[in-house]
Design an enzyme around this catalytic site. Structure first.
Site, PDB file in Angstrom:
ATOM      1  N   ASN A   1       0.813  -1.095  -0.062  1.00 41.27           N
ATOM      2  CA  ASN A   1      -0.100  -0.058   0.068  1.00 41.27           C
ATOM      3  C   ASN A   1       1.026   1.278  -0.081  1.00 41.27           C
ATOM      4  OD1 ASN A   1      -1.844   2.101   0.424  1.00 41.27           O
ATOM      5  ND2 ASN A   1      -2.334   1.455   2.622  1.00 41.27           N
ATOM      6  N   TRP A   2       0.976   1.908  -1.230  1.00 39.76           N
ATOM      7  CA  TRP A   2       1.993   3.030  -1.098  1.00 39.76           C
ATOM      8  C   TRP A   2       1.353   4.257  -0.638  1.00 39.76           C
ATOM      9  CZ3 TRP A   2       3.893   2.540  -7.000  1.00 39.76           C
ATOM     10  CH2 TRP A   2       4.450   1.511  -7.302  1.00 39.76           C
ATOM     11  N   LYS A   3       0.140   4.332  -0.420  1.00 41.80           N
ATOM     12  CA  LYS A   3      -0.525   5.414   0.327  1.00 41.80           C
ATOM     13  C   LYS A   3      -0.188   6.520  -0.678  1.00 41.80           C
ATOM     14  CE  LYS A   3      -0.155   3.276   4.981  1.00 41.80           C
ATOM     15  NZ  LYS A   3      -0.153   3.227   6.394  1.00 41.80           N
TER      16      LYS A   3
ATOM     17  N   HIS B   1      -9.425   1.066   4.878  1.00 37.59           N
ATOM     18  CA  HIS B   1      -8.204   1.306   5.641  1.00 37.59           C
ATOM     19  C   HIS B   1      -8.386   2.056   6.881  1.00 37.59           C
ATOM     20  CE1 HIS B   1      -4.170   2.550   6.564  1.00 37.59           C
ATOM     21  NE2 HIS B   1      -3.693   1.563   5.883  1.00 37.59           N
TER      22      HIS B   1
ATOM     23  N   GLU C   1      -6.720   4.555   7.915  1.00 38.19           N
ATOM     24  CA  GLU C   1      -6.594   5.863   7.604  1.00 38.19           C
ATOM     25  C   GLU C   1      -7.898   6.533   6.924  1.00 38.19           C
ATOM     26  OE1 GLU C   1      -2.933   5.495   5.532  1.00 38.19           O
ATOM     27  OE2 GLU C   1      -1.965   5.151   7.534  1.00 38.19           O
TER      28      GLU C   1
ATOM     29  N   GLU D   1      -5.166  -4.862  10.584  1.00 40.01           N
ATOM     30  CA  GLU D   1      -4.215  -3.741  10.700  1.00 40.01           C
ATOM     31  C   GLU D   1      -4.439  -3.217  12.113  1.00 40.01           C
ATOM     32  OE1 GLU D   1      -2.283  -2.752   6.819  1.00 40.01           O
ATOM     33  OE2 GLU D   1      -3.967  -1.430   7.088  1.00 40.01           O
TER      34      GLU D   1
ATOM     35  N   GLY E   1       2.702   2.137  10.714  1.00 43.04           N
ATOM     36  CA  GLY E   1       3.345   3.199  10.593  1.00 43.04           C
ATOM     37  C   GLY E   1       4.330   3.732  11.877  1.00 43.04           C
TER      38      GLY E   1
ATOM     39  N   SER F   1       3.482  -2.159   9.946  1.00 46.64           N
ATOM     40  CA  SER F   1       4.938  -2.157  10.311  1.00 46.64           C
ATOM     41  C   SER F   1       5.434  -3.685  10.157  1.00 46.64           C
ATOM     42  CB  SER F   1       5.396  -1.861  11.842  1.00 46.64           C
ATOM     43  OG  SER F   1       5.215  -0.602  12.003  1.00 46.64           O
TER      44      SER F   1
ATOM     45  N   GLY G   1       2.679  -1.112   4.158  1.00 51.25           N
ATOM     46  CA  GLY G   1       2.827   0.392   4.107  1.00 51.25           C
ATOM     47  C   GLY G   1       4.239   0.807   3.788  1.00 51.25           C
ATOM     48  N   GLY G   2       4.854   1.376   4.733  1.00 45.41           N
ATOM     49  CA  GLY G   2       6.222   1.847   4.432  1.00 45.41           C
ATOM     50  C   GLY G   2       7.222   1.082   3.624  1.00 45.41           C
TER      51      GLY G   2
END
Ligand code: PGA
Length: 255
Positions: A10-12, A99, A101, A171, A177, A217, A238-239
């Site tokens: 997930n590149w956000k 998600h 977010e 998640e 993150g 993470s 993600g990251g």
């Protein structure tokens, strides 16, 4: 049970167009011949890059492309939004919905998410549906209750057959993150619970067949022990998905 195993990135809201193309090219080069058997890799870039990432990965059967969100309506006066039929008209196969977010920063409710899931299925997109509790909820011991509510209100209206196109990503918000990962035991405990909830909603067969991803993470250094848990069928990353070497190592960790 041989469930599909999935590693999704997930590149956000990250990367320039040039960086997105570079990352995709590096991933294709590294993963083209090395995705473990039975594993699917999903890339979820920002909307403007979907088409180019889809084109660049087209010849790579193990890689598919997903959007990070969609609107519940098929079209209309919704300035700035993107619909599910638009995504499938690009040849995409999936969309991430719910998600944390989106839930926290854009106030998406379980009821709205239920409509988005319907819109995605109407457009023949598979759905990666995210659930997870906040730190305060976990501290209060409410994690199961929160996840139960997200699953029943978001997905409880679906028929068993709909679940063929559904992947659940657990998640925990406190692990996203933050560098703090759920322990393999915590992930397994919740995944076991989610499978139990699915069993109650639509039966044991669907519960056994539905891929459950862990997110929060995930890194090359912790992926293998998370993926080794019996009810963890992959990850939503993600990251660490923004770095080709790291993401490739996570994909290989599932073998
Ligand atoms: P993270 O994000 O891997 O950076 O924690 C996971 C996600 O939000 O999907």
């Amino acid at each position: 049970m041989n469930r599909p195993r999935i590693v999704a990135g997930n590149w956000k809201m990250n990367l320039s167009f040039e960086d997105a193309v570079n990352l995709t090219e590096q991933l294709v080069e590294s993963l083209e011949d090395s995705v473990p058997e039975g594993v699917s890799v999903v890339l979820a870039p920002p909307f403007p890059y979907l088409q180019v990432v889809n084109d660049l990965t087209q010849h790579c059967e193990a890689i598919s492309v997903a959007a990070q969100n969609c609107h519940a309506a098929p079209s209309g006066a919704y300035t700035g939004e993107v619909s599910a039929p638009m995504l499938s008209s690009l040849g995409l196969q999936a969309v991430i919905l719910g998600h944390s977010e989106r839930r926290a920063l854009f106030n998406e409710t379980n009821a709205q998410l239920a409509s988005k899931v319907d819109a995605a299925f109407d457009a023949e997109l598979a759905v990666i549906f995210c659930v997870g509790e906040t730190l305060a909820e976990r501290k209060a011991g409410q994690q199961n209750q929160v996840v139960l509510q997200q699953l029943t209100e978001g997905l409880g209206h679906l028929q068993a057959a709909d679940w063929d196109n559904l992947v659940i990503a657990y998640e925990p918000v406190w692990a996203i993150g933050t560098g703090e990962t759920a322990s393999p035991a915590q992930a397994q405990e919740m995944h076991g619970y989610i499978r139990q909830v699915i069993r109650q909603l639509v039966g044991a067969k669907v519960a056994e067949a539905t891929p459950l991803l862990y997110g929060g993470s995930v890194k090359a250094s912790n992926a293998a022990e998370l993926f080794a848990q019996p009810d963890v069928d992959g990850g939503l990353v993600g990251g660490a998905s923004l770095n080709a070497e790291e993401f490739v190592a996570i994909v290989h960790a599932i073998a």
